[in-house]
Design a protein around this motif. Sequence first.
Motif, PDB file in Angstrom:
ATOM      1  N   VAL A  54       0.850  -1.185   0.000  1.00  0.00           N
ATOM      2  CA  VAL A  54       0.000   0.000   0.000  1.00  0.00           C
ATOM      3  C   VAL A  54       0.885   1.233   0.000  1.00  0.00           C
ATOM      4  CG1 VAL A  54      -1.611   1.325   1.427  1.00  0.00           C
ATOM      5  CG2 VAL A  54      -1.889  -1.146   1.223  1.00  0.00           C
ATOM      6  N   TYR A  55       0.561   2.194  -0.844  1.00  0.00           N
ATOM      7  CA  TYR A  55       1.276   3.469  -0.873  1.00  0.00           C
ATOM      8  C   TYR A  55       0.347   4.571  -0.391  1.00  0.00           C
ATOM      9  CZ  TYR A  55       5.288   1.630  -3.332  1.00  0.00           C
ATOM     10  OH  TYR A  55       6.419   0.936  -3.644  1.00  0.00           O
ATOM     11  N   LEU A  56       0.832   5.370   0.546  1.00  0.00           N
ATOM     12  CA  LEU A  56       0.092   6.518   1.060  1.00  0.00           C
ATOM     13  C   LEU A  56       1.019   7.718   1.067  1.00  0.00           C
ATOM     14  CD1 LEU A  56      -1.566   4.797   4.163  1.00  0.00           C
ATOM     15  CD2 LEU A  56      -2.681   5.350   2.000  1.00  0.00           C
ATOM     16  N   ASN A  57       0.446   8.913   0.980  1.00  0.00           N
ATOM     17  CA  ASN A  57       1.269  10.110   1.078  1.00  0.00           C
ATOM     18  C   ASN A  57       1.026  10.789   2.431  1.00  0.00           C
ATOM     19  OD1 ASN A  57      -1.092  11.712   0.832  1.00  0.00           O
ATOM     20  ND2 ASN A  57      -0.895  11.750  -1.381  1.00  0.00           N
ATOM     21  N   ALA A  58       1.797  11.813   2.714  1.00  0.00           N
ATOM     22  CA  ALA A  58       1.709  12.484   4.015  1.00  0.00           C
ATOM     23  C   ALA A  58       0.331  13.091   4.238  1.00  0.00           C
ATOM     24  CB  ALA A  58       2.798  13.550   4.143  1.00  0.00           C
ATOM     25  N   LEU A  59      -0.291  13.613   3.187  1.00  0.00           N
ATOM     26  CA  LEU A  59      -1.622  14.202   3.336  1.00  0.00           C
ATOM     27  C   LEU A  59      -2.651  13.136   3.717  1.00  0.00           C
ATOM     28  CD1 LEU A  59      -3.508  16.625   3.191  1.00  0.00           C
ATOM     29  CD2 LEU A  59      -3.739  16.199   0.725  1.00  0.00           C
ATOM     30  N   SER A  60      -2.602  11.974   3.059  1.00  0.00           N
ATOM     31  CA  SER A  60      -3.519  10.876   3.397  1.00  0.00           C
ATOM     32  C   SER A  60      -3.340  10.435   4.842  1.00  0.00           C
ATOM     33  CB  SER A  60      -3.286   9.673   2.478  1.00  0.00           C
ATOM     34  OG  SER A  60      -3.517  10.011   1.143  1.00  0.00           O
ATOM     35  N   ILE A  61      -2.080  10.268   5.247  1.00  0.00           N
ATOM     36  CA  ILE A  61      -1.784   9.882   6.633  1.00  0.00           C
ATOM     37  C   ILE A  61      -2.329  10.941   7.579  1.00  0.00           C
ATOM     38  CG2 ILE A  61       0.087   9.561   8.310  1.00  0.00           C
ATOM     39  CD1 ILE A  61      -0.043   7.194   6.502  1.00  0.00           C
ATOM     40  N   SER A  62      -2.113  12.203   7.271  1.00  0.00           N
ATOM     41  CA  SER A  62      -2.577  13.298   8.114  1.00  0.00           C
ATOM     42  C   SER A  62      -4.095  13.277   8.258  1.00  0.00           C
ATOM     43  CB  SER A  62      -2.118  14.634   7.520  1.00  0.00           C
ATOM     44  OG  SER A  62      -2.615  15.705   8.275  1.00  0.00           O
ATOM     45  N   GLN A  63      -4.794  13.059   7.162  1.00  0.00           N
ATOM     46  CA  GLN A  63      -6.255  13.029   7.201  1.00  0.00           C
ATOM     47  C   GLN A  63      -6.779  11.841   7.997  1.00  0.00           C
ATOM     48  OE1 GLN A  63      -6.933  13.215   2.953  1.00  0.00           O
ATOM     49  NE2 GLN A  63      -7.234  15.431   3.029  1.00  0.00           N
ATOM     50  N   MET A  64      -6.112  10.703   7.901  1.00  0.00           N
ATOM     51  CA  MET A  64      -6.558   9.510   8.640  1.00  0.00           C
ATOM     52  C   MET A  64      -6.287   9.612  10.136  1.00  0.00           C
ATOM     53  SD  MET A  64      -5.702   6.116   6.462  1.00  0.00           S
ATOM     54  CE  MET A  64      -4.484   6.585   5.255  1.00  0.00           C
ATOM     55  N   THR A  65      -5.156  10.193  10.488  1.00  0.00           N
ATOM     56  CA  THR A  65      -4.681  10.128  11.872  1.00  0.00           C
ATOM     57  C   THR A  65      -4.822  11.422  12.663  1.00  0.00           C
ATOM     58  OG1 THR A  65      -2.452  10.794  11.238  1.00  0.00           O
ATOM     59  CG2 THR A  65      -2.934   8.409  11.215  1.00  0.00           C
ATOM     60  N   ASN A  66      -5.102  12.521  11.977  1.00  0.00           N
ATOM     61  CA  ASN A  66      -5.119  13.855  12.594  1.00  0.00           C
ATOM     62  C   ASN A  66      -3.738  14.315  13.049  1.00  0.00           C
ATOM     63  OD1 ASN A  66      -7.817  14.548  12.179  1.00  0.00           O
ATOM     64  ND2 ASN A  66      -8.443  13.370  13.967  1.00  0.00           N
ATOM     65  N   ILE A  67      -2.699  13.680  12.538  1.00  0.00           N
ATOM     66  CA  ILE A  67      -1.332  14.161  12.744  1.00  0.00           C
ATOM     67  C   ILE A  67      -1.132  15.299  11.742  1.00  0.00           C
ATOM     68  CG2 ILE A  67       1.124  13.587  12.543  1.00  0.00           C
ATOM     69  CD1 ILE A  67       0.346  10.657  13.068  1.00  0.00           C
ATOM     70  N   PRO A  68      -0.580  16.431  12.153  1.00  0.00           N
ATOM     71  CA  PRO A  68      -0.321  17.499  11.169  1.00  0.00           C
ATOM     72  C   PRO A  68       0.488  16.963   9.981  1.00  0.00           C
ATOM     73  CG  PRO A  68       0.091  18.291  13.391  1.00  0.00           C
ATOM     74  CD  PRO A  68      -0.144  16.812  13.502  1.00  0.00           C
ATOM     75  N   ARG A  69       0.152  17.430   8.770  1.00  0.00           N
ATOM     76  CA  ARG A  69       0.783  16.917   7.554  1.00  0.00           C
ATOM     77  C   ARG A  69       2.304  17.003   7.609  1.00  0.00           C
ATOM     78  NH1 ARG A  69       2.934  18.731   3.129  1.00  0.00           N
ATOM     79  NH2 ARG A  69       2.318  20.882   3.463  1.00  0.00           N
ATOM     80  N   GLU A  70       2.821  18.104   8.092  1.00  0.00           N
ATOM     81  CA  GLU A  70       4.278  18.268   8.143  1.00  0.00           C
ATOM     82  C   GLU A  70       4.909  17.268   9.123  1.00  0.00           C
ATOM     83  OE1 GLU A  70       7.996  19.299   7.098  1.00  0.00           O
ATOM     84  OE2 GLU A  70       6.131  19.728   6.046  1.00  0.00           O
ATOM     85  N   THR A  71       4.223  17.018  10.229  1.00  0.00           N
ATOM     86  CA  THR A  71       4.717  16.012  11.192  1.00  0.00           C
ATOM     87  C   THR A  71       4.686  14.636  10.551  1.00  0.00           C
ATOM     88  OG1 THR A  71       3.959  17.336  13.063  1.00  0.00           O
ATOM     89  CG2 THR A  71       4.349  14.989  13.476  1.00  0.00           C
TER      90      THR A  71
END
Length: 123
Positions: A54-71
């Motif tokens: 599975v490939y995900l980008n930082a924005l997808s991870i941020s949206q799923m987890t509520n972690i700031p995109r830059e973090t």
Amino acid sequence: MQWTRDVVRSAFHFLNEAKTLVGGDVDRLHILFAFGLTQACGPAAQDALNSDGVYLNALSISQMTNIPRETARRKLKEMVSEGMMTQDADRGYALKDPDLVFHLAEPLYRLGGRNAQSSEGAE
């Protein structure tokens, strides 16, 4: 009652193993969990699922987890440099071992299957 104890024990075993794998970093644990959930979603994950994971980008991870995109981006880059993840310029990030989350959660999968078999036998 025993099945419930086994599930709880296996769930905490999974969390402890995953926590150790990510050095106790909760954000990295959430990122790992996001990859696991995406892999486990079946048809909903088919767009992101490739033969090599599975490939995900930082924005997808941020949206799923509520972690700031830059973090999320910074944590993903750290995980790449440590050899846990790979990065593809076009597709994003992937677990270096696509089966990693399955191996960590295998006891939970086995218990889920056992419960499904028990439910079928009860009908």
